[in-house]
Design a protein around this motif. Structure first.
Motif, PDB file in Angstrom:
ATOM      1  N   VAL A   1     -10.789  -2.929   5.715  1.00 18.10           N
ATOM      2  CA  VAL A   1     -10.730  -4.352   5.382  1.00 18.10           C
ATOM      3  C   VAL A   1     -11.146  -4.604   4.212  1.00 18.10           C
ATOM      4  O   VAL A   1     -11.891  -4.083   3.295  1.00 18.10           O
ATOM      5  CB  VAL A   1     -11.618  -5.248   6.310  1.00 18.10           C
ATOM      6  N   ASN A   2     -10.145  -5.635   3.532  1.00 19.72           N
ATOM      7  CA  ASN A   2     -10.361  -6.001   2.066  1.00 19.72           C
ATOM      8  C   ASN A   2     -10.006  -4.715   0.987  1.00 19.72           C
ATOM      9  O   ASN A   2     -10.362  -5.017  -0.112  1.00 19.72           O
ATOM     10  CB  ASN A   2     -11.752  -6.470   1.778  1.00 19.72           C
ATOM     11  N   SER A   3      -9.361  -3.788   1.496  1.00 20.46           N
ATOM     12  CA  SER A   3      -9.014  -2.781   0.567  1.00 20.46           C
ATOM     13  C   SER A   3      -7.833  -3.347  -0.317  1.00 20.46           C
ATOM     14  O   SER A   3      -6.804  -4.073   0.163  1.00 20.46           O
ATOM     15  CB  SER A   3      -8.610  -1.355   1.282  1.00 20.46           C
ATOM     16  N   PRO A   4      -7.983  -3.055  -1.703  1.00 25.58           N
ATOM     17  CA  PRO A   4      -6.550  -3.543  -2.410  1.00 25.58           C
ATOM     18  C   PRO A   4      -5.207  -2.590  -2.411  1.00 25.58           C
ATOM     19  O   PRO A   4      -4.292  -2.889  -2.956  1.00 25.58           O
ATOM     20  CB  PRO A   4      -7.321  -3.338  -3.823  1.00 25.58           C
ATOM     21  N   LEU A   5      -5.580  -1.597  -1.445  1.00 24.28           N
ATOM     22  CA  LEU A   5      -4.251  -0.709  -1.543  1.00 24.28           C
ATOM     23  C   LEU A   5      -2.995  -1.191  -0.248  1.00 24.28           C
ATOM     24  O   LEU A   5      -3.628  -1.888   0.264  1.00 24.28           O
ATOM     25  CB  LEU A   5      -4.513   0.598  -0.808  1.00 24.28           C
ATOM     26  N   THR A   6      -1.902  -0.838  -0.844  1.00 21.12           N
ATOM     27  CA  THR A   6      -0.632  -1.469  -0.007  1.00 21.12           C
ATOM     28  C   THR A   6       0.040  -0.398   0.400  1.00 21.12           C
ATOM     29  O   THR A   6       0.216   0.461  -0.456  1.00 21.12           O
ATOM     30  CB  THR A   6      -0.059  -2.769  -0.754  1.00 21.12           C
ATOM     31  N   VAL A   7       0.289  -0.471   1.419  1.00 19.23           N
ATOM     32  CA  VAL A   7       1.188   0.658   1.940  1.00 19.23           C
ATOM     33  C   VAL A   7       2.614   0.146   2.517  1.00 19.23           C
ATOM     34  O   VAL A   7       2.829  -0.951   2.918  1.00 19.23           O
ATOM     35  CB  VAL A   7       0.578   1.350   3.156  1.00 19.23           C
ATOM     36  N   SER A   8       3.574   0.841   2.281  1.00 17.26           N
ATOM     37  CA  SER A   8       5.028   0.517   2.575  1.00 17.26           C
ATOM     38  C   SER A   8       5.108   0.406   4.105  1.00 17.26           C
ATOM     39  O   SER A   8       5.018   1.228   4.951  1.00 17.26           O
ATOM     40  CB  SER A   8       5.916   1.519   2.073  1.00 17.26           C
TER      41      SER A   8
ATOM     42  N   ASP B   1      -1.314  10.460  -3.269  1.00 21.54           N
ATOM     43  CA  ASP B   1      -1.062  10.571  -4.695  1.00 21.54           C
ATOM     44  C   ASP B   1      -0.669   9.127  -5.264  1.00 21.54           C
ATOM     45  O   ASP B   1      -1.139   8.636  -6.203  1.00 21.54           O
ATOM     46  CB  ASP B   1      -0.121  11.654  -5.126  1.00 21.54           C
ATOM     47  N   THR B   2       0.288   8.534  -4.116  1.00 23.97           N
ATOM     48  CA  THR B   2       1.033   7.369  -4.603  1.00 23.97           C
ATOM     49  C   THR B   2      -0.048   6.116  -4.507  1.00 23.97           C
ATOM     50  O   THR B   2      -0.030   5.292  -5.550  1.00 23.97           O
ATOM     51  CB  THR B   2       2.085   7.050  -3.774  1.00 23.97           C
ATOM     52  N   LEU B   3      -1.075   6.234  -3.462  1.00 23.49           N
ATOM     53  CA  LEU B   3      -2.022   5.345  -3.230  1.00 23.49           C
ATOM     54  C   LEU B   3      -2.884   5.208  -4.234  1.00 23.49           C
ATOM     55  O   LEU B   3      -3.533   4.381  -4.534  1.00 23.49           O
ATOM     56  CB  LEU B   3      -2.422   5.467  -1.856  1.00 23.49           C
ATOM     57  N   GLY B   4      -3.169   6.450  -4.784  1.00 23.88           N
ATOM     58  CA  GLY B   4      -4.481   6.627  -5.841  1.00 23.88           C
ATOM     59  C   GLY B   4      -3.740   6.130  -7.077  1.00 23.88           C
ATOM     60  O   GLY B   4      -4.760   5.376  -7.852  1.00 23.88           O
ATOM     61  N   LYS B   5      -2.684   6.152  -7.425  1.00 27.23           N
ATOM     62  CA  LYS B   5      -2.215   5.580  -8.614  1.00 27.23           C
ATOM     63  C   LYS B   5      -2.140   3.977  -8.699  1.00 27.23           C
ATOM     64  O   LYS B   5      -2.215   3.458  -9.836  1.00 27.23           O
ATOM     65  CB  LYS B   5      -0.877   6.101  -8.918  1.00 27.23           C
ATOM     66  N   GLN B   6      -2.218   3.306  -7.523  1.00 27.00           N
ATOM     67  CA  GLN B   6      -2.443   1.866  -7.330  1.00 27.00           C
ATOM     68  C   GLN B   6      -3.958   1.516  -7.802  1.00 27.00           C
ATOM     69  O   GLN B   6      -3.820   0.303  -8.575  1.00 27.00           O
ATOM     70  CB  GLN B   6      -2.085   1.621  -5.978  1.00 27.00           C
ATOM     71  N   GLN B   7      -4.833   2.331  -7.702  1.00 26.85           N
ATOM     72  CA  GLN B   7      -6.284   1.843  -8.219  1.00 26.85           C
ATOM     73  C   GLN B   7      -6.683   3.102  -8.808  1.00 26.85           C
ATOM     74  O   GLN B   7      -7.503   3.639  -7.911  1.00 26.85           O
ATOM     75  CB  GLN B   7      -7.014   1.489  -6.771  1.00 26.85           C
TER      76      GLN B   7
END
Length: 269
Positions: free
Chosen positions: A73-80, A98-104
């Motif tokens: 909850v409240n995570s800034p990560l977004t998934v397709s 790896d893709t999610l890690g580059k978001q934040q």
């Protein structure tokens, strides 16, 4: 000399036929053994066939299609959203992490875990700040020397302040310097230090890496040697503070570079 070279060439030419002969003999021997003992070979073929059929089923079965992506909850990560409906075994979890890690970038790591039969769990692992540095504002830094992209106007009272890094105002240049790497290593050691009476180090000065300076929470100055000597010097500091605390006398500075630390009472200044 020519005769010797000729013999060597002949010897080398003879090695390959012998190797081929031994290899062929081994193949013939294995074939004969399998003809006499077909059970292990048959069992291996059966296991491989079952494994192939099981893999084909898992890649096609509706039960293994992703129906939910679990993110804190409240995570800034977004998934397709395209992940939903994809076979869970066809998802490249390492590439997705790896893709999610580059978001934040302030996250230390992102883990993607398959929860069978139909859920992908996203676990963001945050970095842990161990100190702070002053550029245009105050930036937190972790044990790997990563500077937080966001800054604060005032220092965090729970983090050690690192001083003596120079006059640079660029985070990129600061990361390249050896002083920041040394400072975070030293800050990590001090974080594990157990000082008496809840005393703690509030500032680390690395202006001179051979003559480190610490500041305690009551503004007591601590004079140390180099990083190589720090473990012994921090132990001397711990013992000296234990004795000073018993005397309840404030100190101006404590010099732990000597086997017997030198302490100057504040009233003597």
């Amino acid at each position: 000399m020519r005769m010797r070279r000729r013999r060597q060439r002949q010897r080398l030419r003879g090695i390959f036929p012998r190797l081929l002969s031994h290899l062929w003999a081994g193949i013939i021997g294995l074939s004969r053994w399998l003809l006499r003992h077909p059970q292990p070979f048959g069992a291996l073929c059966l296991i491989l066939a079952i494994g192939w059929l099981l893999r084909a089923y898992m890649l096609q079965a509706e039960d293994f299609r992703v129906s939910r992506v679990a993110i804190p909850v409240n995570s800034p990560l977004t998934v397709s959203e395209s992940l939903v409906g994809t076979n869970i075994w066809r998802v490249d979890v390492e590439a997705l992490a790896d893709t999610l890690g580059k978001q934040q970038p302030w996250l230390k790591e992102v883990r993607v875990i398959r929860q069978l039969p139909d859920t992908l769990r996203i676990d963001p692992i945050p970095r842990v700040p161990i100190a702070q540095v002053r550029l245009d504002h105050w930036y937190s830094v972790d044990r790997a020397g990563f500077l937080w992209p966001s800054a604060e106007n005032e220092p965090n009272e729970r983090l050690v302040r690192i001083a003596g890094l120079g006059t640079t105002s660029s985070a990129a240049k600061l990361r390249e310097g050896e002083k920041l790497a040394a400072a975070v290593r030293i800050a990590e050691k001090m974080r594990r230090l157990r000082l008496p009476s809840a005393r703690r180090v509030t500032e680390l000065d690395v202006s001179d890496l051979q003559q480190l300076r610490l500041v305690l929470d009551d503004d007591t100055q601590v004079l140390c040697g180099s990083e190589l000597e720090l473990d012994a010097h921090l132990e001397r500091l711990r013992l000296a503070l234990k004795k000073i605390t018993q005397n309840a006398e404030p100190m101006q500075y404590i010099d732990v570079r000597f086997q017997d630390p030198v302490a100057l009472p504040r009233s003597s200044s």
